[in-house]
Design a protein around this motif. Structure first.
Motif, short mmCIF file in Angstrom:
data_model
loop_
_atom_site.label_atom_id
_atom_site.label_comp_id
_atom_site.label_asym_id
_atom_site.label_seq_id
_atom_site.Cartn_x
_atom_site.Cartn_y
_atom_site.Cartn_z
N PRO A 156 0.69 -1.47 0.07
CA PRO A 156 0.14 0.28 0.27
C PRO A 156 0.74 1.10 -0.10
N SER A 157 0.35 2.55 -0.66
CA SER A 157 1.16 2.99 -1.02
C SER A 157 2.31 3.23 -1.77
N LEU A 158 3.35 2.44 -1.74
CA LEU A 158 4.54 2.44 -2.65
C LEU A 158 4.10 2.22 -4.37
N TYR A 159 5.09 2.84 -4.70
CA TYR A 159 4.90 3.30 -6.41
C TYR A 159 6.12 3.17 -7.17
N ALA A 160 7.23 2.45 -8.40
CA ALA A 160 7.39 3.02 -8.69
C ALA A 160 7.65 2.70 -10.17
N GLU A 161 8.43 3.88 -10.79
CA GLU A 161 8.48 3.42 -12.52
C GLU A 161 10.10 3.45 -12.97
N SER A 162 10.25 4.12 -14.13
CA SER A 162 11.46 4.21 -14.85
C SER A 162 10.71 4.16 -16.22
N SER A 163 11.77 5.36 -16.80
CA SER A 163 11.82 5.62 -18.38
C SER A 163 13.74 5.16 -18.51
N ASN A 164 14.35 4.84 -17.95
CA ASN A 164 15.42 4.28 -18.19
C ASN A 164 15.79 2.80 -18.14
N GLY A 165 15.11 2.12 -18.47
CA GLY A 165 14.96 0.62 -18.10
C GLY A 165 15.07 -0.07 -16.85
N VAL B 180 22.74 1.35 4.78
CA VAL B 180 23.47 1.60 3.77
C VAL B 180 22.78 2.59 3.03
N VAL B 181 23.02 3.78 2.82
CA VAL B 181 21.97 4.49 2.08
C VAL B 181 22.13 4.59 0.73
N LEU B 182 21.29 3.84 0.10
CA LEU B 182 21.61 3.85 -2.10
C LEU B 182 21.53 5.38 -2.38
N GLU B 183 22.52 6.17 -2.41
CA GLU B 183 21.64 7.88 -2.98
C GLU B 183 21.40 8.05 -4.91
N ASN B 184 21.79 7.88 -5.70
CA ASN B 184 22.10 7.84 -6.99
C ASN B 184 21.03 7.29 -6.92
N VAL B 185 20.01 7.00 -8.44
CA VAL B 185 19.40 6.10 -8.78
C VAL B 185 20.00 5.15 -9.20
N VAL B 186 21.05 4.78 -10.06
CA VAL B 186 21.75 3.55 -10.19
C VAL B 186 22.03 2.31 -9.85
N LEU B 187 22.34 3.29 -8.22
CA LEU B 187 22.63 2.43 -7.17
C LEU B 187 21.36 1.78 -7.01
N LYS B 188 20.65 1.91 -6.94
CA LYS B 188 19.07 2.27 -6.56
C LYS B 188 18.71 0.85 -7.13
N LEU C 254 17.57 0.24 -15.21
CA LEU C 254 19.64 0.96 -14.34
C LEU C 254 18.48 2.12 -13.39
N ALA C 255 17.50 2.84 -13.39
CA ALA C 255 16.95 3.80 -12.97
C ALA C 255 15.82 4.21 -12.11
N PRO C 256 15.48 3.18 -11.35
CA PRO C 256 14.22 2.89 -10.75
C PRO C 256 13.79 3.98 -9.92
N ARG C 257 12.66 5.14 -10.08
CA ARG C 257 11.96 5.89 -9.05
C ARG C 257 11.30 5.72 -8.31
N PHE C 258 11.43 6.04 -7.03
CA PHE C 258 9.82 5.68 -5.63
C PHE C 258 9.07 6.76 -5.90
N TYR C 259 7.72 6.38 -5.28
CA TYR C 259 7.30 6.98 -4.69
C TYR C 259 6.12 6.69 -3.28
N ILE C 260 6.15 7.08 -2.57
CA ILE C 260 5.17 6.64 -1.45
C ILE C 260 4.16 7.87 -0.85
N ARG C 261 2.95 7.41 -0.84
CA ARG C 261 1.73 8.41 -0.43
C ARG C 261 1.35 9.38 -1.49
#
Length: 758
Positions: free
Chosen positions: A89-98, A129-137, A100-107
């Motif tokens: 619930p409330s979690l979404y993710a998508e990418s226009s970079n295949g 450990v925080v993974l800051e860059n979208v490729v690390l994610k 390698l670069a997921p983008r997450f959304y909460i609420r």
């Protein structure tokens, strides 16, 4: 057109209401069934949402946890981390970079910016450990113990860039007990997956090695070149090696080394003019198995990553623990694609049957002034772009003191340091490639305390000071520097009504540091800057165990307000990527998680969330698409859309998810089982402006597996299918050129064999 939109929104709300009614009905029915004495009970669910192990029912945060078969099933067909989208619930993710670069959304809160330096308001944490860059994610997920989704600002304990929340992954750790497992999967589209892990040791030394190999064959034909099976495939290898040293009762050290190697033609597949003006449905130009690309070299994508961490724990007298976590990550990647999603052929070229076409000078690749035939549909100009990270280095260090000071009080405090540097190389091919260097340094100090005022009331609070600085340099523009310091805090109260029912309230703040967007430098435009955004959030929730621990039902209602919300105005007819700050943004809604042990053989889970998000800035204007039907008012002074009152980008109005598992004993030690999982997604806007084309509504995907398990899972064989009904759902679009869209993963059916040694 406006009337149609209102109807669609009302339909989505009706859908959410129906799902809620179904959830409550199911809960009532299962509570009644649970009175049967043959019914099993739910296991205690332990999470580390507050940086210590706790029963999820006692944590005053809206948190969901996924583990076991439910987690493993999501990735059985070779999907990447985006498989988590709408499964919580409330979690979404998508990418226009295949992959390698997921983008997450909460609420509803996230960032749709596809630049590789874009900051996100959802943080990804792996083994603390925080993974800051979208490729690390995008690091592949395997040998996981648990995934936790923490909703709402988490600025105190987890720090920077967490105003929406956190997705936290805990891998399986070494233990002194020997265990090994192996999983072999083969499925459609030549999908093959091998996973394995082995571990064990003594009281003082233990280790664990985990491996993942997965591949998929190219399966999408290129109708322009005539090449069959030209793109869509990938090959990936990843590993994790851990060593745990426990020389004494007062000290232990955990060493972690991990890496990946990805290659293939798996960049996002953009499809030209698959939306007819005035409609968001795929038209006759869409064929999941075929594209018509004259550029992009069949969408190659590659990445190499290496990382490691050292965690040291020192136990002192009086219950004091000092923890040090030192981590380093490095990654390089490149990704290229045919961005316009179609073909520019010499004038008079034949157009494949069933496709629409157009005509233009299409200056790339033929050069300005040379007329061309385009398909599918009218494509003003060709676009072929390659982006990549060059030598990303991330270093983090955390020191944390924690103490169970008394039976009633627990506290922790610490220091955190973050340093990152990387180059982004962008090549649009009609001008020379551009390199932009990003550097980011931040440090923070934090404190957190939890105190039982009585047996029934617990207060928890925390505060964090953060200083964050970013620099951008490039050969063609003046250096850009941004810096800010902020204080984040949270305060919660948990009231233990009974042993099985808790109420809690939480208020929290957070911030996202100022951001620099430099991708437009490659196209001759200066970088843009967004100021820090701050958020204040309030939620009230409950945690309950019903029917003698056979039903777990947790829920929360929330409201948040963002000041100076960071937004990315992407694309439009001018094809710009500009950072802007909206005056305000608001979100409100609810989250609901339910688990129902109907009998000792039948387990049912249900999740539901609703998010009503709104931009609040009457002066905000953004560019609009090249060929779509804009529904927002247009400012006659500049031709831009007035987006005040619109929902956030990629913010599903509702998410509903359900799973069911049934097991039938076979003989003395066997089980025939069936498992299925389904996720539903409400109306979701793709861009800041509203149009008749760029949104999705009421989409769904489901999966299922059926098999035989022997001796408590020591070996198992199962048939499975992901996206079992082969739904064709739009996930996003490219709006600067034509009505381009990209879609979801196809159906993957196959078989899996697993074996475990103890």
């Amino acid at each position: 057109m406006t009337t149609t939109r209102v109807t669609l929104r009302s339909s989505a709300r009706r859908g959410a209401a129906l799902v809620l009614v179904a959830a409550l009905t199911a809960g009532t029915a299962m509570t009644a069934i649970a009175q049967d004495e043959t019914t099993g009970t739910l296991d205690e669910l332990i999470v580390t949402a507050q940086r210590r192990s706790e029963n999820i029912q006692d944590v005053p945060i809206s948190v969901s946890a996924i583990e076991g078969e439910q987690l493993a099933a999501m990735f059985e067909g070779g999907e990447d981390i985006r498989a988590l989208a709408t499964r919580v619930p409330s979690l979404y993710a998508e990418s226009s970079n295949g992959r390698l670069a997921p983008r997450f959304y909460i609420r509803g809160l996230g960032n749709a910016d596809f630049d590789l330096a874009a900051s996100q308001p959802v943080s990804i944490i792996v083994d603390e450990v925080v993974l800051e860059n979208v490729v690390l994610k995008s690091f592949p997920l395997f040998d996981l113990e648990r995934v936790e989704v923490l909703r709402g600002p988490q600025g105190t304990l987890f720090g920077r860039n967490t105003p929406a929340g956190i997705v936290k992954f805990d891998t399986v750790k070494p233990s002194q007990e020997f265990d090994a497992d192996l999983s072999l999967t083969y499925g459609e589209l030549e999908t093959a997956i091998i996973q394995g892990a082995i571990g064990g040791g003594s009281e003082t030394v233990a280790g664990r090695l985990s491996l993942l190999y997965q591949e998929r064959g190219d399966w999408i034909d290129n109708g322009f070149t005539g090449e069959n099976d030209a793109l869509g495939g990938f090959e990936e290898m990843a590993y994790r090696a851990q060593l745990l040293l426990t020389p004494s009762d007062s000290f232990k050290a955990l060493f972690n080394v991990h890496g990946r190697d990805l290659s293939g033609n798996s960049a996002s597949v953009f499809r030209a003019n698959v939306f007819t003006p005035g409609s968001n449905e795929f038209n006759g130009n869409y064929d999941r198995d075929t594209v018509y690309f004259d550029g992009g070299l069949d969408n190659p994508q590659e990445a190499e990553a290496l990382g490691g961490s050292v965690r040291l724990d020192f136990d002192f007298a009086g219950g004091m623990t000092l923890t040090s976590i030192t981590a380093y990550e490095e990654v390089e990647n490149a990704s290229r694609g045919d961005i316009d999603g179609g073909a520019c052929a010499p004038l008079g070229s034949p157009v494949p049957p069933g496709l629409t076409s157009g005509a233009t000078d299409c200056f790339f690749p033929f050069g300005a002034g040379n007329d061309a035939t385009t398909y599918p549909g009218f494509i003003p100009f060709g676009s072929d772009t390659q982006d990549g990270l060059d030598s990303l280095d991330q270093f983090t260090q955390e020191f944390r003191l924690a103490n169970q000071a008394s039976d009633r009080m627990f506290w922790q405090a610490g220091l955190f340091y973050f340093d990152s540097k990387f180059d982004i190389v962008t090549n649009p091919f009609f001008v020379p490639a551009t390199t932009v260097t990003h550097e980011n340094t931040a440090w923070a100090a934090f404190a957190h305390i939890s105190y039982d005022l009585s047996d029934a009331l617990t207060l928890t609070g925390g505060v964090r000071y953060t200083d964050d600085e970013k620099d951008l340099t490039s050969a063609t523009v003046a250096p850009t520097n941004v810096q800010d310091e902020q204080v984040s805090w949270d305060l919660s109260a948990a009231f233990h009504v009974s042993d099985t029912f808790n109420l809690y309230g939480r208020v929290a703040s957070g911030f996202r540091a100022p951001t620099i967007q430099g991708r437009d430098i490659a196209f001759g435009a200066p970088p843009s800057v967004a100021d820090s955004e701050t958020i204040e959030s309030v939620e009230v929730g409950f945690k309950s165990l019903l029917a003698d621990n056979r039903v777990r039902l947790n829920g929360a209602v929330f409201y948040y307000q963002i000041e100076d919300q960071q937004l990315s105005a992407i694309g439009g007819g001018a094809n710009l990527i500009q950072l802007v700050n909206a005056d305000k943004g608001t979100g409100m809604g609810f989250d609901l998680d339910g688990e129902f042990q109907m009998t000792d053989r039948l387990l049912f889970t249900l999740g539901l969330s609703y998010a009503d998000t709104e931009l609040d800035d009457p002066n905000l204007r953004v560019g609009v698409c090249a060929q779509c039907t804009v529904l927002d008012p247009i400012d006659p002074a500049n031709g831009r859309a007035i987006v005040d009152g619109n929902s956030f980008v990629q913010a599903p109005e509702y998410i509903a998810t359900a799973t069911l598992r049934y097991g039938l004993p076979i003989g003395a030690s066997g089980e025939l089982f069936f498992f299925t999982d389904w996720a539903f997604q409400g109306e979701t806007q793709f861009f800041l402006y509203e149009s008749a084309e760029y949104f999705s509504e009421d989409t769904f995907e489901g999966g299922a597996r059926i098999g035989y398990s022997h001796d408590g899972g020591k070996w198992e064989v199962a048939a499975f299918a992901r996206n079992i009904t082969d739904e064709e759902n739009a996930k996003g679009g490219i709006d600067f050129n034509n009505n381009t869209g990209f879609d979801n993963e196809p159906r993957i059916a196959g078989v899996t064999f697993k074996v475990r040694f103890e």
